[in-house]
Write an enzyme that holds these catalytic residues in place. Structure first.
Site, mmCIF file in Angstrom:
data_model
loop_
_atom_site.group_PDB
_atom_site.id
_atom_site.type_symbol
_atom_site.label_atom_id
_atom_site.label_comp_id
_atom_site.label_asym_id
_atom_site.label_seq_id
_atom_site.Cartn_x
_atom_site.Cartn_y
_atom_site.Cartn_z
ATOM 1 N N ALA A 175 30.884 39.165 23.459
ATOM 2 C CA ALA A 175 29.630 39.538 24.116
ATOM 3 C C ALA A 175 29.675 41.033 24.405
ATOM 4 O O ALA A 175 30.755 41.624 24.533
ATOM 5 C CB ALA A 175 29.462 38.735 25.394
ATOM 6 N N GLY A 207 33.113 35.885 22.874
ATOM 7 C CA GLY A 207 31.914 35.214 22.370
ATOM 8 C C GLY A 207 31.894 35.128 20.849
ATOM 9 O O GLY A 207 31.279 34.213 20.290
ATOM 10 N N GLU A 246 33.865 32.114 20.128
ATOM 11 C CA GLU A 246 33.057 30.961 20.556
ATOM 12 C C GLU A 246 31.939 30.668 19.550
ATOM 13 O O GLU A 246 31.615 29.515 19.276
ATOM 14 C CB GLU A 246 32.492 31.226 21.957
ATOM 15 C CG GLU A 246 33.598 31.230 23.014
ATOM 16 C CD GLU A 246 33.147 31.785 24.350
ATOM 17 O OE1 GLU A 246 32.698 32.951 24.388
ATOM 18 O OE2 GLU A 246 33.248 31.070 25.355
ATOM 19 N N GLU A 296 38.762 37.312 27.474
ATOM 20 C CA GLU A 296 37.920 37.568 28.649
ATOM 21 C C GLU A 296 38.735 37.814 29.911
ATOM 22 O O GLU A 296 38.303 38.533 30.814
ATOM 23 C CB GLU A 296 36.964 36.384 28.878
ATOM 24 C CG GLU A 296 35.841 36.259 27.868
ATOM 25 C CD GLU A 296 36.184 35.441 26.634
ATOM 26 O OE1 GLU A 296 37.380 35.200 26.383
ATOM 27 O OE2 GLU A 296 35.243 35.042 25.927
HETATM 28 N N1 CAA Z 1 31.124 44.917 23.560
HETATM 29 C C1 CAA Z 1 30.598 46.151 23.391
HETATM 30 N N2 CAA Z 1 31.141 47.078 22.594
HETATM 31 C C2 CAA Z 1 32.264 46.745 21.932
HETATM 32 C C3 CAA Z 1 32.872 45.481 22.056
HETATM 33 C C4 CAA Z 1 32.254 44.535 22.906
HETATM 34 N N3 CAA Z 1 32.725 43.287 23.063
HETATM 35 N N4 CAA Z 1 33.980 45.454 21.283
HETATM 36 C C5 CAA Z 1 34.056 46.655 20.697
HETATM 37 N N5 CAA Z 1 33.027 47.449 21.088
HETATM 38 C C6 CAA Z 1 32.740 48.815 20.690
HETATM 39 C C7 CAA Z 1 33.700 49.802 21.342
HETATM 40 O O1 CAA Z 1 33.264 50.123 22.648
HETATM 41 C C8 CAA Z 1 33.633 50.965 20.391
HETATM 42 O O2 CAA Z 1 32.450 51.694 20.663
HETATM 43 P P1 CAA Z 1 32.491 53.329 20.654
HETATM 44 O O3 CAA Z 1 32.871 53.686 19.254
HETATM 45 O O4 CAA Z 1 31.089 53.690 21.020
HETATM 46 O O5 CAA Z 1 33.528 53.715 21.642
HETATM 47 C C9 CAA Z 1 33.441 50.298 19.033
HETATM 48 O O6 CAA Z 1 32.971 48.979 19.304
HETATM 49 C C10 CAA Z 1 34.748 50.177 18.266
HETATM 50 O O7 CAA Z 1 35.705 49.547 19.114
HETATM 51 P P2 CAA Z 1 37.184 50.137 19.356
HETATM 52 O O8 CAA Z 1 37.158 51.638 19.272
HETATM 53 O O9 CAA Z 1 37.692 49.533 20.621
HETATM 54 O O10 CAA Z 1 37.928 49.554 18.073
HETATM 55 P P3 CAA Z 1 39.465 49.154 17.939
HETATM 56 O O11 CAA Z 1 39.674 48.852 16.497
HETATM 57 O O12 CAA Z 1 40.336 50.179 18.586
HETATM 58 O O13 CAA Z 1 39.621 47.809 18.814
HETATM 59 C C11 CAA Z 1 38.988 45.593 19.546
HETATM 60 C C12 CAA Z 1 38.931 46.651 18.409
HETATM 61 C C13 CAA Z 1 40.422 45.135 19.755
HETATM 62 C C14 CAA Z 1 38.124 44.432 19.091
HETATM 63 C C15 CAA Z 1 38.442 46.216 20.850
HETATM 64 O O14 CAA Z 1 37.204 46.841 20.570
HETATM 65 C C16 CAA Z 1 38.222 45.220 21.944
HETATM 66 O O15 CAA Z 1 39.165 44.816 22.580
HETATM 67 N N6 CAA Z 1 36.953 44.825 22.190
HETATM 68 C C17 CAA Z 1 36.600 43.932 23.266
HETATM 69 C C18 CAA Z 1 36.959 42.496 22.963
HETATM 70 C C19 CAA Z 1 36.611 41.594 24.120
HETATM 71 O O16 CAA Z 1 37.076 41.768 25.225
HETATM 72 N N7 CAA Z 1 35.749 40.595 23.869
HETATM 73 C C20 CAA Z 1 35.326 39.643 24.870
HETATM 74 C C21 CAA Z 1 34.025 40.085 25.500
HETATM 75 S S1 CAA Z 1 33.575 39.059 26.873
HETATM 76 C C22 CAA Z 1 32.800 37.718 26.197
HETATM 77 O O17 CAA Z 1 32.700 37.578 24.990
HETATM 78 C C23 CAA Z 1 32.240 36.726 27.190
HETATM 79 C C24 CAA Z 1 31.851 35.411 26.626
HETATM 80 O O18 CAA Z 1 32.655 34.512 26.525
HETATM 81 C C25 CAA Z 1 30.471 35.151 26.239
#
Ligand code: CAA
Length: 262
Positions: free
Chosen positions: A69, A113, A116, A136
């Site tokens: 998400a 998400g 999921e 999460e």
């Molecule tokens: N939401 C918004 N933006 C996201 C994102 C997310 N879930 N995941 C990645 N991005 C964005 C980053 O902010 C980044 O944007 P900028 O270039 O503007 O800074 C871009 O995508 C590229 O990401 P990274 O630079 O972080 O890329 P990476 O290769 O170094 O890492 C990753 C990749 C490991 C997937 C890392 O981006 C990450 O950990 N993302 C978050 C994953 C996460 O926590 N997901 C769970 C969300 S909560 C949820 O989903 C709730 C639910 O159950 C419904």
């Protein structure tokens, strides 16, 4: 409806096509926000209603199926937004209403998400670079789109707890061993493999395909006796279709069946 965050296309013969939905927010690694999920629900429903579509594939980019998400959007939200207005997950369960098979073709990250969403699909074909996880916990929350329910059903309690409590990712091979993923293929073969499976499904009678999907999903909603009875009644109902006559006659007479989906 015009889409900004997804792409749609079709493949296969005009009479029986595969509908393909591609998540398309590459800069945000396909982070899922309300607009994207509205568009996804609308595209899936349109394919479901289209009689020429026999199966649907949901996919993302090489780097990310979906990284979860949209954290940027969620960071602004309070309880009144997520509970009161049902932001983030308001329309996710609509995907469960799709009656045709939906195959998730997953490469790269399928996190939170995103993971999921793959589990709401009917089965998952993964590229060898796919990574699954429910991170999460690192954000001070828990999965909110069925992860704590579907993941243990898919991989068992121990691995689901491990993933949700440590926030670690599992690679495609571990996901296949655990039963989350049905097949792992090299990245450059992912869409060919998914299309091959989808076209095979398209070649069968639609009513039997829908009944098989409905009955297997019932296994996750009911006890064994109720589930077996549900299956039995659908099995009986299929004997009222032309496709059952055609399929069995074709086998007996050693010819290829021509299903009419009636
Ligand atoms: N939401 C918004 N933006 C996201 C994102 C997310 N879930 N995941 C990645 N991005 C964005 C980053 O902010 C980044 O944007 P900028 O270039 O503007 O800074 C871009 O995508 C590229 O990401 P990274 O630079 O972080 O890329 P990476 O290769 O170094 O890492 C990753 C990749 C490991 C997937 C890392 O981006 C990450 O950990 N993302 C978050 C994953 C996460 O926590 N997901 C769970 C969300 S909560 C949820 O989903 C709730 C639910 O159950 C419904």
């Amino acid at each position: 409806m015009t889409y900004e965050m997804i792409l749609t296309s079709t493949q296969g013969p005009d009479s029986r096509k595969v509908g393909i939905v591609t998540l398309n927010r590459p800069k945000q690694l396909n982070a899922l926000n309300d607009q994207l999920m509205d568009e996804l629900a609308s595209a899936l429903k349109a394919f479901d209603a289209d009689e020429s579509i026999g199966c649907i594939i949901l996919t993302g980019s090489e780097k990310a199926f979906a990284a979860g998400a949209d954290i940027g959007a969620m960071a602004q939200y309070g309880f009144a937004d997520v509970y009161g207005k049902d932001y983030i997950t308001r329309n996710w369960e609509q995907i469960r209403d799709i009656r045709k098979p939906v195959i998730a073709a997953v490469s790269g990250f399928a996190l939170g998400g995103g993971c999921e969403l793959t589990m709401m699909c009917d089965f998952i074909i993964a590229a060898d670079n796919a990574k699954f996880g429910q991170p999460e916990i690192k954000l001070g929350i828990i999965p909110g789109a069925g992860g704590t329910q579907r993941l243990p059903r898919a991989v068992g309690k121990s691995k689901a707890m491990d993933l949700a409590l440590t926030g670690r990712m599992m690679d495609a091979n571990e996901a296949e061993r655990a039963g989350l993923v049905s097949r792992v293929v090299p990245l450059d073969k992912l869409m060919d493999e998914a299309l091959g499976a989808a076209l095979m499904i398209c070649s069968y009678g639609q009513l039997a395909v829908m009944a098989a999907k409905e009955s297997i999903n019932r296994a996750f909603e009911s006890g064994l006796s109720d589930g077996v009875m549900f299956e039995r009644r659908l099995f009986h109902a299929l004997f009222a279709t032309s496709d059952q006559k055609e399929g069995m006659d074709a086998f007996v007479n050693k010819r290829k069946p021509a299903f009419t989906h009636r």
